[in-house]
Motif scaffolding. Structure first.
Motif, PDB file in Angstrom:
ATOM      1  N   ARG A 105       0.844  -1.204   0.000  1.00  0.00           N
ATOM      2  CA  ARG A 105       0.000   0.000   0.000  1.00  0.00           C
ATOM      3  C   ARG A 105       0.875   1.249   0.000  1.00  0.00           C
ATOM      4  O   ARG A 105       0.665   2.201  -0.733  1.00  0.00           O
ATOM      5  N   LEU A 106       1.894   1.199   0.823  1.00  0.00           N
ATOM      6  CA  LEU A 106       2.841   2.315   0.926  1.00  0.00           C
ATOM      7  C   LEU A 106       3.578   2.518  -0.401  1.00  0.00           C
ATOM      8  O   LEU A 106       3.759   3.637  -0.877  1.00  0.00           O
ATOM      9  N   LYS A 107       3.973   1.409  -0.991  1.00  0.00           N
ATOM     10  CA  LYS A 107       4.698   1.450  -2.272  1.00  0.00           C
ATOM     11  C   LYS A 107       3.811   2.079  -3.362  1.00  0.00           C
ATOM     12  O   LYS A 107       4.277   2.847  -4.198  1.00  0.00           O
ATOM     13  N   LEU A 108       2.533   1.744  -3.301  1.00  0.00           N
ATOM     14  CA  LEU A 108       1.586   2.279  -4.287  1.00  0.00           C
ATOM     15  C   LEU A 108       1.557   3.801  -4.214  1.00  0.00           C
ATOM     16  O   LEU A 108       1.562   4.494  -5.225  1.00  0.00           O
ATOM     17  N   ARG A 109       1.556   4.322  -2.970  1.00  0.00           N
ATOM     18  CA  ARG A 109       1.535   5.786  -2.805  1.00  0.00           C
ATOM     19  C   ARG A 109       2.811   6.401  -3.380  1.00  0.00           C
ATOM     20  O   ARG A 109       2.782   7.445  -4.011  1.00  0.00           O
ATOM     21  N   THR A 110       3.931   5.764  -3.155  1.00  0.00           N
ATOM     22  CA  THR A 110       5.206   6.275  -3.688  1.00  0.00           C
ATOM     23  C   THR A 110       5.165   6.281  -5.212  1.00  0.00           C
ATOM     24  O   THR A 110       5.593   7.233  -5.854  1.00  0.00           O
ATOM     25  N   ASP A 111       4.626   5.208  -5.777  1.00  0.00           N
ATOM     26  CA  ASP A 111       4.533   5.136  -7.245  1.00  0.00           C
ATOM     27  C   ASP A 111       3.664   6.266  -7.781  1.00  0.00           C
ATOM     28  O   ASP A 111       3.940   6.831  -8.831  1.00  0.00           O
ATOM     29  N   GLU A 112       2.606   6.576  -7.020  1.00  0.00           N
ATOM     30  CA  GLU A 112       1.718   7.664  -7.465  1.00  0.00           C
ATOM     31  C   GLU A 112       2.465   8.993  -7.489  1.00  0.00           C
ATOM     32  O   GLU A 112       2.271   9.812  -8.373  1.00  0.00           O
ATOM     33  N   LEU A 113       3.333   9.172  -6.486  1.00  0.00           N
ATOM     34  CA  LEU A 113       4.139  10.405  -6.451  1.00  0.00           C
ATOM     35  C   LEU A 113       5.023  10.488  -7.696  1.00  0.00           C
ATOM     36  O   LEU A 113       5.173  11.539  -8.303  1.00  0.00           O
ATOM     37  N   GLU A 114       5.608   9.344  -8.061  1.00  0.00           N
ATOM     38  CA  GLU A 114       6.473   9.329  -9.241  1.00  0.00           C
ATOM     39  C   GLU A 114       5.671   9.648 -10.498  1.00  0.00           C
ATOM     40  O   GLU A 114       6.179  10.231 -11.444  1.00  0.00           O
TER      41      GLU A 114
END
Ligand SMILES: [Fe+2]
Length: 336
Positions: free
Chosen positions: A129-138
């Protein structure tokens, strides 16, 4: 598969363990929950998988032949391409020392052996879930490109400028022999280098007449504003110096920092040569478009004045000459 905020989330988990039975058990457990699982029998194979495919989370056994789980974790966390991938280390329950070493290596989570399937799935989901948020930032990168193009469209005379600049800068950088990472940064900078113009009012940006000293100050602020806009994006690390320094001059008379010579990043020196040529050969309300020989002649005199890097300009002239020869060959072949 699992859901988060009504959004379907999938992920690829890399399981690295030298015990076949452990790998099979984890593969079965995670696959049954909809995750894509990639397995590796040792540390080096795990690192190889990370180079070859997109991985969202890594589950590492600590003791493996060759590279241990710590070494693999350390390498993942020290590489800008992979450091955002969550790493889970599987350790023995009582092994405090192993956990300390794992923390030093940058592990995000620990699981104790024997593994509890419920705990394992809960941790994997939480980290993904956390990784998904980071990907969204990218993905914000895409938004920046759209913003850059919309700024360009404020000035109809610069239509297509960003794309031309990106393509020609990359061609010149390739000819000069820049590395892959710098070329990628240059392509991005070609599109977003003037993004700071978003803060310049139309009355100044599109003013047909000469600008006052105060208006010039506003214009000269755009490289720093652009750098600030793009700063939060980690993937733009190498793009920032190009944005900031694309109006410096080789003799130090440019802005914003007045740095000179080779202190100006090579990618910025490439971008500015291509940028100046594009500006000279494009029509504006107050001037007509110059021909290629006329533009090159002006730039040559500016190189002599000390404004642009003579070696970069020489390579640019060579590139333009080769492109012109190609056009002549094509015209000849098609009978035009
Ligand atoms: Fe600019």
């Amino acid at each position: 598969m699992f859901y988060q905020s009504h959004q379907l989330v999938t992920g690829t988990v890399l399981v690295a363990d030298d015990e076949v039975a452990n790998r099979e058990l984890l593969e079965e457990l995670l696959s049954a929950q909809g995750f894509t699982v990639v397995t590796a029998p040792d540390g080096n194979s795990a690192l190889n998988e990370l180079r070859c495919r997109r991985i969202d989370l890594v589950l590492l056994d600590v003791m493996m032949p060759g590279s241990t789980g710590y070494t693999v974790c350390q390498q993942i966390k020290s590489n800008p391409e992979t450091y955002l991938i969550p790493v889970v280390l599987a350790t023995a329950l009582s092994d405090k020392q192993a956990r300390l070493e794992g923390i030093r290596a940058g592990a995000d989570e620990f699981l104790t052996r024997p593994l509890d399937p419920v705990e394992l799935l809960a941790r994997v989901r939480s980290l993904l879930r956390l990784k998904l948020r980071t990907d969204e930032l990218e993905r914000a990168e895409t938004v920046l490109f759209s913003l850059a193009r919309s700024i360009e469209s404020r000035d109809p005379y610069t239509h297509g400028h960003c794309e031309r600049l990106a393509d020609e800068s990359v061609a010149l950088a390739t000819q000069i022999g820049l590395g892959e990472e710098e070329i990628t940064a240059l392509r991005r900078a070609g599109v977003v280098h003037d993004i700071g113009k978003v803060a310049i009012p139309d009355a100044i940006l599109l003013k047909p007449g000469p600008l006052s000293e105060d208006e010039w100050k506003v214009i000269r602020s755009h490289p720093v504003t652009g750098e600030r806009i793009c700063q939060p994006l980690k993937s733009f690390r190498l793009v920032l110096p190009i944005i900031r320094h694309h109006h410096e001059k080789y003799d130090g008379s440019g802005y914003p920092d007045g740095i000179k010579g080779e202190s100006i990043p090579i990618a910025a020196r490439i971008l500015q040569v291509v940028d100046v040529f594009d500006a000279l050969t494009t029509a504006r309300p107050y001037k007509k478009a110059l021909s290629t020989p006329e533009a090159l002649q002006i730039m040559k005199s500016e190189v002599e004045k000390g404004w642009w890097d003579a070696k970069v300009f020489e390579q640019f002239e060579r590139m333009i000459g080769a492109a012109k020869a190609q056009v002549l060959i094509r015209s000849h072949a098609s009978g035009i």
